[in-house]
Design an enzyme around this catalytic site. Structure first.
Site, PDB file in Angstrom:
ATOM      1  N   HIS A  69      96.089  94.951  -3.680  1.00  0.00           N
ATOM      2  CA  HIS A  69      95.984  95.834  -4.704  1.00  0.00           C
ATOM      3  C   HIS A  69      95.304  96.886  -4.285  1.00  0.00           C
ATOM      4  O   HIS A  69      94.508  96.813  -3.334  1.00  0.00           O
ATOM      5  CB  HIS A  69      95.606  95.263  -6.002  1.00  0.00           C
ATOM      6  CG  HIS A  69      94.012  94.715  -5.766  1.00  0.00           C
ATOM      7  ND1 HIS A  69      93.629  93.695  -5.414  1.00  0.00           N
ATOM      8  CD2 HIS A  69      92.859  95.679  -6.112  1.00  0.00           C
ATOM      9  CE1 HIS A  69      92.410  93.527  -5.056  1.00  0.00           C
ATOM     10  NE2 HIS A  69      91.899  94.628  -5.635  1.00  0.00           N
ATOM     11  N   THR A  71      92.330  99.123  -5.847  1.00  0.00           N
ATOM     12  CA  THR A  71      91.626  99.441  -7.127  1.00  0.00           C
ATOM     13  C   THR A  71      90.970 100.888  -7.557  1.00  0.00           C
ATOM     14  O   THR A  71      91.100 101.660  -6.580  1.00  0.00           O
ATOM     15  CB  THR A  71      90.071  98.619  -6.587  1.00  0.00           C
ATOM     16  OG1 THR A  71      90.103  97.330  -6.204  1.00  0.00           O
ATOM     17  CG2 THR A  71      88.937  98.750  -7.822  1.00  0.00           C
ATOM     18  N   HIS A 149      92.631 102.528  -1.240  1.00  0.00           N
ATOM     19  CA  HIS A 149      92.847 101.878  -0.225  1.00  0.00           C
ATOM     20  C   HIS A 149      93.472 100.239  -0.703  1.00  0.00           C
ATOM     21  O   HIS A 149      93.235 100.079  -1.744  1.00  0.00           O
ATOM     22  CB  HIS A 149      91.706 101.597   0.718  1.00  0.00           C
ATOM     23  CG  HIS A 149      90.820 100.667   0.035  1.00  0.00           C
ATOM     24  ND1 HIS A 149      89.753 101.324  -0.540  1.00  0.00           N
ATOM     25  CD2 HIS A 149      90.528  99.373   0.054  1.00  0.00           C
ATOM     26  CE1 HIS A 149      88.988 100.334  -1.384  1.00  0.00           C
ATOM     27  NE2 HIS A 149      89.441  99.221  -0.745  1.00  0.00           N
ATOM     28  N   THR A 151      92.686  96.518   0.465  1.00  0.00           N
ATOM     29  CA  THR A 151      92.089  95.494   1.311  1.00  0.00           C
ATOM     30  C   THR A 151      93.193  94.611   1.855  1.00  0.00           C
ATOM     31  O   THR A 151      93.731  93.951   0.936  1.00  0.00           O
ATOM     32  CB  THR A 151      90.698  94.788   0.629  1.00  0.00           C
ATOM     33  OG1 THR A 151      89.848  95.909   0.296  1.00  0.00           O
ATOM     34  CG2 THR A 151      90.250  93.866   1.510  1.00  0.00           C
TER      35      THR A 151
HETATM   36  P1  A2P Z   1      88.588  96.338  -2.758  1.00  0.00           P
HETATM   37  O1  A2P Z   1      88.978  97.344  -3.920  1.00  0.00           O
HETATM   38  O2  A2P Z   1      88.041  97.295  -1.612  1.00  0.00           O
HETATM   39  O3  A2P Z   1      89.390  95.302  -2.501  1.00  0.00           O
HETATM   40  P2  A2P Z   1      85.308  91.079  -5.754  1.00  0.00           P
HETATM   41  O4  A2P Z   1      86.218  89.865  -5.551  1.00  0.00           O
HETATM   42  O5  A2P Z   1      84.255  91.154  -4.995  1.00  0.00           O
HETATM   43  O6  A2P Z   1      84.507  90.734  -7.378  1.00  0.00           O
HETATM   44  O7  A2P Z   1      85.969  92.377  -6.087  1.00  0.00           O
HETATM   45  C1  A2P Z   1      87.187  92.361  -6.658  1.00  0.00           C
HETATM   46  C2  A2P Z   1      87.863  93.915  -6.428  1.00  0.00           C
HETATM   47  O8  A2P Z   1      87.040  94.792  -6.879  1.00  0.00           O
HETATM   48  C3  A2P Z   1      88.238  93.929  -5.030  1.00  0.00           C
HETATM   49  O9  A2P Z   1      89.590  94.435  -4.979  1.00  0.00           O
HETATM   50  C4  A2P Z   1      87.019  94.896  -4.667  1.00  0.00           C
HETATM   51  O10 A2P Z   1      87.276  95.783  -3.435  1.00  0.00           O
HETATM   52  C5  A2P Z   1      86.586  95.835  -5.848  1.00  0.00           C
HETATM   53  N1  A2P Z   1      85.105  96.059  -5.737  1.00  0.00           N
HETATM   54  C6  A2P Z   1      84.219  95.077  -5.814  1.00  0.00           C
HETATM   55  N2  A2P Z   1      83.124  95.674  -5.857  1.00  0.00           N
HETATM   56  C7  A2P Z   1      83.373  96.991  -6.171  1.00  0.00           C
HETATM   57  C8  A2P Z   1      82.526  98.255  -6.220  1.00  0.00           C
HETATM   58  N3  A2P Z   1      81.202  98.084  -6.265  1.00  0.00           N
HETATM   59  N4  A2P Z   1      83.094  99.408  -6.069  1.00  0.00           N
HETATM   60  C9  A2P Z   1      84.599  99.544  -6.206  1.00  0.00           C
HETATM   61  N5  A2P Z   1      85.151  98.588  -6.133  1.00  0.00           N
HETATM   62  C10 A2P Z   1      84.624  97.253  -5.898  1.00  0.00           C
END
Ligand code: A2P
Length: 218
Positions: A69, A71, A149, A151
């Site tokens: 996905h 975010t 992006h 991940t």
């Molecule tokens: P990303 O969008 O780079 O993949 P987690 O599993 O750590 O709780 O994170 C859930 C999702 O939210 C993941 O997709 C993660 O990164 C994104 N995410 C986590 N922390 C943040 C943050 N502080 N700012 C923006 N996106 C975040």
């Protein structure tokens, strides 16, 4: 009210259709396989292993972080700043549950993360939260959407949030005029090395990934 607080998700974002998730994962796999076979990569192997001679299996090095996905707003169930304001925007309500195509232009690999850069359209940018570029790179002035992006994998002990931070660092270098050291032309795209273990594959043909805008509760 209380129900509103309960209903705040972990994050909002675009979720790739299952068929395209498989396609992107196998594209990433191909890239890792090709990259680790390249002499240019082997020359910089110590970026990943700390030792020049040690072998690295990139497919094991990057751990899968679940459904793919992009975010938009990380809400942390309402604990993150601006969550409520984001969720209450009319455009977020209007677009909730709608499909659009994400344009994937580049794969970015660092010793921490593997991700795909997403080039958002004008319309998609309307769902992009203000301030997330500044939050990730306070010293820089990067256009909205620079952080967008998907991940694809993280090194052991690295959180997915790092992928966006790694991308911002790269975008900053590019904004300063760095193009990287052209390494090789691969079937998928052209490869450049930016130092410190940062490899960038610019895809010959950007991928178009059908995705649904909604939220994830975990
Ligand atoms: P990303 O969008 O780079 O993949 P987690 O599993 O750590 O709780 O994170 C859930 C999702 O939210 C993941 O997709 C993660 O990164 C994104 N995410 C986590 N922390 C943040 C943050 N502080 N700012 C923006 N996106 C975040």
């Amino acid at each position: 009210g209380q129900l509103e607080e309960v209903s705040m998700p972990l994050f909002f974002g675009w979720f790739l259709c299952p068929a395209f998730q498989d396609k992107l994962r196998s594209m990433a796999k191909d890239f890792l396989k090709t990259l680790q076979g390249l002499e240019a990569f082997k020359e910089h192997l110590s970026d990943f292993t700390g030792e020049a001679e040690k072998e690295v299996d990139l497919e094991q090095y990057f751990q899968d972080k679940g459904m793919l996905h992009c975010t938009t707003k990380f809400c942390d169930y309402g604990k993150a700043d601006g969550s409520k304001e984001y969720a209450e925007q009319q455009i977020v309500k209007d677009r909730y549950g709608s499909m659009s195509e994400l344009k994937l232009s580049t794969l970015v690999l660092t010793p921490r993360t593997l991700g795909a850069r997403v080039s958002l359209t004008e319309d998609q940018l309307r769902l992009w939260p203000a301030g997330v570029e500044k939050e990730g790179a306070p010293e820089a002035d990067l256009p909205p959407g620079s952080r967008a992006h998907i991940t694809l994998g993280c090194a052991e002990g690295v959180e997915p949030v790092q992928t966006g931070l790694d991308l911002l660092e790269l975008v900053l270098l590019q904004q300063q005029g760095q193009e990287g050291e052209r390494a090789q032309d691969l079937d998928l795209g052209s490869l450049a090395y930016y130092g410190k273990g940062v490899w960038v594959l610019s895809l010959h043909e950007p991928g178009l990934a059908p995705a649904c805008f909604c939220s994830y509760y975990g």
